[in-house]
Design an enzyme around this catalytic site. Structure first.
Site, PDB file in Angstrom:
ATOM      1  N   ASP A 159       6.762  -8.596   4.750  1.00  0.00           N
ATOM      2  CA  ASP A 159       6.862  -9.230   3.439  1.00  0.00           C
ATOM      3  C   ASP A 159       5.577 -10.022   3.201  1.00  0.00           C
ATOM      4  O   ASP A 159       5.267 -10.956   3.943  1.00  0.00           O
ATOM      5  CB  ASP A 159       8.075 -10.164   3.420  1.00  0.00           C
ATOM      6  CG  ASP A 159       8.320 -10.814   2.073  1.00  0.00           C
ATOM      7  OD1 ASP A 159       7.410 -10.789   1.217  1.00  0.00           O
ATOM      8  OD2 ASP A 159       9.417 -11.361   1.875  1.00  0.00           O
ATOM      9  N   LYS A 198      -4.122  -4.310  -4.890  1.00  0.00           N
ATOM     10  CA  LYS A 198      -4.396  -3.370  -5.983  1.00  0.00           C
ATOM     11  C   LYS A 198      -3.180  -3.263  -6.891  1.00  0.00           C
ATOM     12  O   LYS A 198      -2.143  -2.736  -6.514  1.00  0.00           O
ATOM     13  CB  LYS A 198      -4.760  -1.987  -5.414  1.00  0.00           C
ATOM     14  CG  LYS A 198      -5.056  -0.935  -6.467  1.00  0.00           C
ATOM     15  CD  LYS A 198      -5.564   0.352  -5.852  1.00  0.00           C
ATOM     16  CE  LYS A 198      -4.569   0.961  -4.903  1.00  0.00           C
ATOM     17  NZ  LYS A 198      -3.336   1.440  -5.565  1.00  0.00           N
ATOM     18  N   HIS A 235       0.245  -8.438 -11.122  1.00  0.00           N
ATOM     19  CA  HIS A 235       0.828  -8.413 -12.466  1.00  0.00           C
ATOM     20  C   HIS A 235       2.349  -8.276 -12.459  1.00  0.00           C
ATOM     21  O   HIS A 235       2.991  -8.464 -13.490  1.00  0.00           O
ATOM     22  CB  HIS A 235       0.204  -7.299 -13.315  1.00  0.00           C
ATOM     23  CG  HIS A 235       0.483  -5.917 -12.829  1.00  0.00           C
ATOM     24  ND1 HIS A 235      -0.342  -5.266 -11.949  1.00  0.00           N
ATOM     25  CD2 HIS A 235       1.492  -5.054 -13.101  1.00  0.00           C
ATOM     26  CE1 HIS A 235       0.143  -4.059 -11.714  1.00  0.00           C
ATOM     27  NE2 HIS A 235       1.249  -3.905 -12.389  1.00  0.00           N
ATOM     28  N   GLY A 254       0.784  -1.234   0.000  1.00  0.00           N
ATOM     29  CA  GLY A 254       0.000   0.000   0.000  1.00  0.00           C
ATOM     30  C   GLY A 254       0.807   1.269   0.000  1.00  0.00           C
ATOM     31  O   GLY A 254       0.229   2.369   0.003  1.00  0.00           O
TER      32      GLY A 254
END
Length: 386
Positions: free
Chosen positions: A254, A268, A272, A212
């Site tokens: 982690d 979020k 990818h 975040g």
């Protein structure tokens, strides 16, 4: 025996001429990228904004303090960028003017407006020398027999991974630009997501945002839902300089090893960056951090969901983002089948795409349960969380 050459269907004259123009476009697309980079570095979007949102070319040259003999060259640059959809233009009383459009608004600096996320560093990162050099080695990378896990072309060429502690050793300025570009990319349209998917956060008591960063995302959520207790998990070097204010709980750690428990875990634009095996490991830790579905436990994933059913321009943008990942990271953009596979391997029994917002999908995944008969005389069954 010699291989006989295959016969080719000869295109018509019209098809041949169109193919030639298409070949020019595809071969020269990089010049559009470089023209965009030039406009950003000159500060053209911000300058047009400061001139009231619309300007003539002579006024633009003067405001940018460019030599007057560069005016015809700037006109050629702006012509390409208008045609490419970066700016808008119009002719009134024989005076050509240029104005901002939604795309160039993203490149205006210093705007104090809700949901405005300045995208300059995303542009500068994607067209940086190191990214371009890595893309130029793509054919050589395909030919090499490299050991698993496969390094990206970027890592193979430069010797260090992108978005890693070692990236700064390669180029400190690049490291800074990429981190700022990723943050800008991640936070873009967060307000839209909250408005369009308000049910995601209704009744929520606690949330952990994995990776975040400085907490920009959870602060946007807290603005709409101030009662939610929010954790931000990130690496120590990422959050060590973030000032504590008692509103957001920052946790150094982690995500491959531990995710702070919460009713909902948010991923979020994280998956990818990683290959499938690593994604499963991340999702397993997220699954352990949430309660049962009956208690509102879920993982919210915000990612590009590749889909050829989208408009051709949107799908092309998704595929270009996938190529960006392939060239520079070990990750990838995924379609729904790819996502389903990693969810299942990580122990999630169900998922749903809540909504598609632009190129991104908002996905909910819930924990998997197994029904196990304790003994043959047992009148019922018990449910065990994996």
């Amino acid at each position: 025996m010699a291989v006989q050459p295959q016969k080719m269907v000869v295109p018509t004259d019209a098809e041949l001429l169109q193919a030639q123009a298409d070949l020019w476009r595809h071969s020269l697309y990089y010049l559009t990228s470089m023209a965009l980079k030039c406009a950003v570095e000159l500060g053209i979007p911000t300058t047009i904004h400061n001139l009231g949102g619309v300007t003539s070319l002579p006024d633009l040259v003067a405001a940018l303090s460019l030599p007057i003999n560069k005016l015809p060259f700037l006109r050629r640059l702006m012509c390409l960028l208008v045609t490419s959809g970066v700016f808008a233009s119009e002719n009134t009383a024989r005076v050509e003017t240029y104005r901002l459009n939604p795309l160039s608004c993203l490149l205006v600096e210093g705007v104090d407006a809700e949901d405005h996320t300045y995208q300059k560093f995303f542009v500068l990162g994607t067209v940086s020398r190191h990214y371009v050099e890595a893309s130029l080695t793509l054919a050589d990378w395909f030919k090499k027999d490299l050991a698993e896990p496969l390094p990206s072309p970027f890592e193979e060429l430069h010797g260090v991974p992108l978005l890693d502690e070692k990236t700064a050793l390669l180029d400190e300025e690049l490291d800074t630009i990429v981190k700022e570009g990723v943050a800008a990319h991640d936070n873009l349209a967060m307000g839209t997501i909250i408005r369009e998917c308000s049910d995601l956060f209704k009744g929520l008591q606690s949330l952990t945002d994995c990776c975040g960063g400085d907490g920009t995302t959870v602060r946007a959520i807290l603005k709409a839902y101030p009662h939610i207790k929010c954790n931000v998990l990130d690496l120590p070097q990422v959050i060590e300089n973030v000032p504590a204010d008692g509103v957001v709980n920052y946790v150094a750690g982690d995500m491959f090893k531990f995710v702070p428990p919460a009713q909902v875990v948010l991923l979020k634009l994280v998956l990818h960056f990683w290959n499938d095996e690593d994604c499963v490991k991340i999702l397993e830790q997220c699954r352990k951090a949430i309660p049962s579905r009956e208690e509102g436990g879920k993982v919210i994933i915000i990612e590009i969901v590749l889909s050829p059913s989208m408009s051709p321009i949107m799908f092309e943008a998704q595929l270009l983002m996938d190529m960006l990942m392939m060239v520079n990271t070990r990750g990838r953009q995924r379609d729904e089948n790819d996502l389903r596979e990693i969810f299942t391997k990580a122990g999630f029994s169900d998922y749903k795409i809540v909504k598609k917002i632009g190129a991104r999908g908002i996905i909910e995944a819930v924990r998997q349960y197994y029904c196990c008969q304790i003994m043959s005389s047992c009148p019922g069954a018990w449910w065990q969380d994996r």
